[in-house]
Design a protein around this motif. Structure first.
Motif, PDB file in Angstrom:
ATOM      1  N   SER A 211     -13.292 -24.619  55.905  1.00  0.00           N
ATOM      2  CA  SER A 211     -13.359 -23.159  55.853  1.00  0.00           C
ATOM      3  C   SER A 211     -12.209 -22.652  54.973  1.00  0.00           C
ATOM      4  N   LEU A 212     -12.426 -21.492  54.325  1.00  0.00           N
ATOM      5  CA  LEU A 212     -11.421 -20.959  53.391  1.00  0.00           C
ATOM      6  C   LEU A 212     -11.543 -19.452  53.351  1.00  0.00           C
ATOM      7  N   ARG A 213     -10.376 -18.766  53.232  1.00  0.00           N
ATOM      8  CA  ARG A 213     -10.353 -17.301  53.140  1.00  0.00           C
ATOM      9  C   ARG A 213      -9.907 -16.795  51.763  1.00  0.00           C
ATOM     10  N   SER A 214      -8.928 -17.477  51.123  1.00  0.00           N
ATOM     11  CA  SER A 214      -8.430 -16.986  49.831  1.00  0.00           C
ATOM     12  C   SER A 214      -7.684 -18.092  49.090  1.00  0.00           C
ATOM     13  N   GLU A 215      -7.445 -17.822  47.796  1.00  0.00           N
ATOM     14  CA  GLU A 215      -6.771 -18.809  46.924  1.00  0.00           C
ATOM     15  C   GLU A 215      -5.855 -18.098  45.946  1.00  0.00           C
ATOM     16  N   ASN A 216      -4.634 -18.645  45.728  1.00  0.00           N
ATOM     17  CA  ASN A 216      -3.699 -18.233  44.661  1.00  0.00           C
ATOM     18  C   ASN A 216      -3.487 -19.427  43.744  1.00  0.00           C
ATOM     19  N   ILE A 217      -3.430 -19.201  42.401  1.00  0.00           N
ATOM     20  CA  ILE A 217      -3.119 -20.293  41.461  1.00  0.00           C
ATOM     21  C   ILE A 217      -2.032 -19.811  40.507  1.00  0.00           C
ATOM     22  N   TYR A 218      -1.248 -20.795  40.010  1.00  0.00           N
ATOM     23  CA  TYR A 218      -0.118 -20.502  39.119  1.00  0.00           C
ATOM     24  C   TYR A 218       0.021 -21.686  38.167  1.00  0.00           C
ATOM     25  N   MET A 219       0.457 -21.423  36.942  1.00  0.00           N
ATOM     26  CA  MET A 219       0.601 -22.497  35.945  1.00  0.00           C
ATOM     27  C   MET A 219       1.849 -22.250  35.116  1.00  0.00           C
ATOM     28  N   SER A 220       2.588 -23.327  34.776  1.00  0.00           N
ATOM     29  CA  SER A 220       3.786 -23.223  33.948  1.00  0.00           C
ATOM     30  C   SER A 220       3.858 -24.440  33.041  1.00  0.00           C
ATOM     31  N   SER A 221       4.375 -24.235  31.842  1.00  0.00           N
ATOM     32  CA  SER A 221       4.509 -25.351  30.902  1.00  0.00           C
ATOM     33  C   SER A 221       5.805 -26.133  31.126  1.00  0.00           C
ATOM     34  N   ARG A 222       6.716 -25.596  31.936  1.00  0.00           N
ATOM     35  CA  ARG A 222       7.973 -26.305  32.221  1.00  0.00           C
ATOM     36  C   ARG A 222       8.139 -26.534  33.724  1.00  0.00           C
ATOM     37  N   LEU A 253      -0.502 -25.995  50.279  1.00  0.00           N
ATOM     38  CA  LEU A 253       0.128 -25.837  48.969  1.00  0.00           C
ATOM     39  C   LEU A 253      -0.004 -27.144  48.194  1.00  0.00           C
ATOM     40  N   GLY A 254      -0.447 -27.057  46.901  1.00  0.00           N
ATOM     41  CA  GLY A 254      -0.532 -28.234  46.058  1.00  0.00           C
ATOM     42  C   GLY A 254       0.145 -27.972  44.721  1.00  0.00           C
ATOM     43  N   ILE A 255       1.319 -28.612  44.502  1.00  0.00           N
ATOM     44  CA  ILE A 255       2.068 -28.465  43.244  1.00  0.00           C
ATOM     45  C   ILE A 255       2.119 -29.840  42.589  1.00  0.00           C
ATOM     46  N   VAL A 256       1.542 -29.963  41.373  1.00  0.00           N
ATOM     47  CA  VAL A 256       1.490 -31.251  40.685  1.00  0.00           C
ATOM     48  C   VAL A 256       1.968 -31.080  39.251  1.00  0.00           C
ATOM     49  N   CYS A 257       2.423 -32.226  38.706  1.00  0.00           N
ATOM     50  CA  CYS A 257       2.842 -32.272  37.297  1.00  0.00           C
ATOM     51  C   CYS A 257       1.830 -33.120  36.543  1.00  0.00           C
ATOM     52  N   THR A 258       1.262 -32.562  35.444  1.00  0.00           N
ATOM     53  CA  THR A 258       0.308 -33.293  34.595  1.00  0.00           C
ATOM     54  C   THR A 258       0.783 -33.212  33.142  1.00  0.00           C
ATOM     55  N   GLU A 259       0.092 -33.933  32.267  1.00  0.00           N
ATOM     56  CA  GLU A 259       0.473 -33.903  30.847  1.00  0.00           C
ATOM     57  C   GLU A 259       0.190 -32.552  30.214  1.00  0.00           C
ATOM     58  N   ASN A 260      -0.595 -31.711  30.862  1.00  0.00           N
ATOM     59  CA  ASN A 260      -0.892 -30.376  30.331  1.00  0.00           C
ATOM     60  C   ASN A 260      -0.063 -29.276  30.983  1.00  0.00           C
ATOM     61  N   GLY A 261       0.836 -29.630  31.891  1.00  0.00           N
ATOM     62  CA  GLY A 261       1.699 -28.623  32.504  1.00  0.00           C
ATOM     63  C   GLY A 261       1.783 -28.781  34.009  1.00  0.00           C
ATOM     64  N   PHE A 262       2.440 -27.800  34.632  1.00  0.00           N
ATOM     65  CA  PHE A 262       2.634 -27.791  36.081  1.00  0.00           C
ATOM     66  C   PHE A 262       1.646 -26.779  36.678  1.00  0.00           C
ATOM     67  N   TYR A 263       0.936 -27.218  37.718  1.00  0.00           N
ATOM     68  CA  TYR A 263      -0.083 -26.371  38.332  1.00  0.00           C
ATOM     69  C   TYR A 263       0.211 -26.219  39.824  1.00  0.00           C
ATOM     70  N   VAL A 264       0.014 -24.983  40.311  1.00  0.00           N
ATOM     71  CA  VAL A 264       0.272 -24.652  41.710  1.00  0.00           C
ATOM     72  C   VAL A 264      -0.986 -24.004  42.294  1.00  0.00           C
ATOM     73  N   THR A 265      -1.425 -24.487  43.478  1.00  0.00           N
ATOM     74  CA  THR A 265      -2.565 -23.878  44.182  1.00  0.00           C
ATOM     75  C   THR A 265      -2.145 -23.588  45.613  1.00  0.00           C
ATOM     76  N   GLU A 266      -2.415 -22.359  46.096  1.00  0.00           N
ATOM     77  CA  GLU A 266      -2.177 -21.957  47.474  1.00  0.00           C
ATOM     78  C   GLU A 266      -3.525 -21.575  48.097  1.00  0.00           C
ATOM     79  N   LEU A 267      -3.834 -22.197  49.264  1.00  0.00           N
ATOM     80  CA  LEU A 267      -5.090 -21.909  49.967  1.00  0.00           C
ATOM     81  C   LEU A 267      -4.755 -21.345  51.349  1.00  0.00           C
ATOM     82  N   PHE A 268      -5.545 -20.302  51.765  1.00  0.00           N
ATOM     83  CA  PHE A 268      -5.264 -19.611  53.039  1.00  0.00           C
ATOM     84  C   PHE A 268      -6.557 -19.546  53.872  1.00  0.00           C
ATOM     85  N   ARG A 269      -6.310 -19.627  55.248  1.00  0.00           N
ATOM     86  CA  ARG A 269      -7.425 -19.365  56.172  1.00  0.00           C
ATOM     87  C   ARG A 269      -6.891 -18.899  57.504  1.00  0.00           C
TER      88      ARG A 269
END
Length: 269
Positions: A211-222, A253-269
């Motif tokens: 089940s899921l209520r909402s999502e936030n995403i964020y991206m940074s090159s550094r 919360l999922g914060i990972v580092c990839t070759e294309n940048g840093f990605y952040v996902t926040e999921l709420f319920r």
């Protein structure tokens, strides 16, 4: 008779011959004849026994013939100019035939190598509907920034407390799903709520039977820090509302580092 003489003279006058030499001689003879006749017919006179010889008229000098004008010598005709013979044109030399170049030998066609068949593209791996198996397939341990994740959750709850909202509990299922979504954005180089692999956040949650209520995403090159992630979300009204929503109880919360940048996902319920 004198009448005849007068008639003759009148006739000469009419013919314009009176002044001619012959006419003048004729006139003289007529006059002499008239006198002689008159003397014979005169009454009371006797004719001489011997007729007196009539005086011969002095012959009028013959008119000198008028000198005929000497004919002017006709001009000798100028000789017609002989046409100058036109110079015969020099015969043009016959053009020499240009030597034909020897035909170049056609290059023998080189046998083209048969193109190697391109390998069929590998089919996209079908994601596992099982959350644990899909997480192990896509998320590598060294890509996850777990320490940063924990500090960001702490900051969220501190801000909720200030607003009188209950603290959010960390859900291990939402955390794995959030890390899968962040890795999917890095691998496929996109930044969107809709995934080419899983669809919308709600399609993805349904895929994993969550089940899921909402999502936030964020991206940074550094490299990201807890403060940068927290302030980035809190400075955005929509993202801040999700974080501060008093009706939400759990977060992942999922914060990972990839070759294309840093990605952040926040999921709420």
């Amino acid at each position: 008779a004198p009448e005849d003489t007068a008639d003759i003279l009148e006739n000469l006058d009419q013919l314009n011959l009176r002044e001619q030499p012959v006419a003048k001689a004729l006139q003289q003879l007529l006059r002499i004849q008239a006198v002689h006749t008159f003397a014979e017919d005169k009454p009371g006179s006797e004719p001489d026994s011997k007729p007196k010889p009539e005086p011969e008229p002095e012959p009028e000098p013959e008119p000198k013939p008028e000198p005929k004008p000497e004919p002017e010598p006709e001009p000798e005709p100028e000789p017609e100019p002989k046409p100058k013979p036109e110079p015969e044109p020099e015969p043009e030399p016959e053009p020499k035939p240009e030597p034909k170049p020897d035909p170049e030998p056609e290059p023998e066609p080189k046998p083209e190598p048969e193109p190697e068949p391109e390998p069929d593209p590998e089919p996209e791996p079908v994601p596992y509907q099982d959350l644990e198996r899909e997480y192990n397939r896509i998320v590598s341990g060294d890509a996850v920034r777990s320490a940063v994740e924990q500090e960001v959750v702490t900051k969220i709850n501190a801000a909720r407390k200030e607003r009188g909202a209950e603290a959010l509990k960390i859900s291990s299922q939402l955390t794995k799903m959030a890390r899968i979504k962040s890795m999917d954005m890095g691998i496929h180089n996109y930044f969107s709520h809709t995934s080419p692999t899983y669809g919308s956040p709600f399609d993805m949650a349904k895929f994993f039977s969550l089940s899921l209520r909402s999502e936030n995403i964020y991206m940074s090159s550094r490299e990201v820090s807890p403060d940068r992630v927290h302030e980035g979300f809190m400075n955005s009204p929509g993202h801040r509302d999700n974080r501060m929503n008093a009706g939400f109880r759990e977060v992942g919360l999922g914060i990972v580092c990839t070759e294309n940048g840093f990605y952040v996902t926040e999921l709420f319920r």
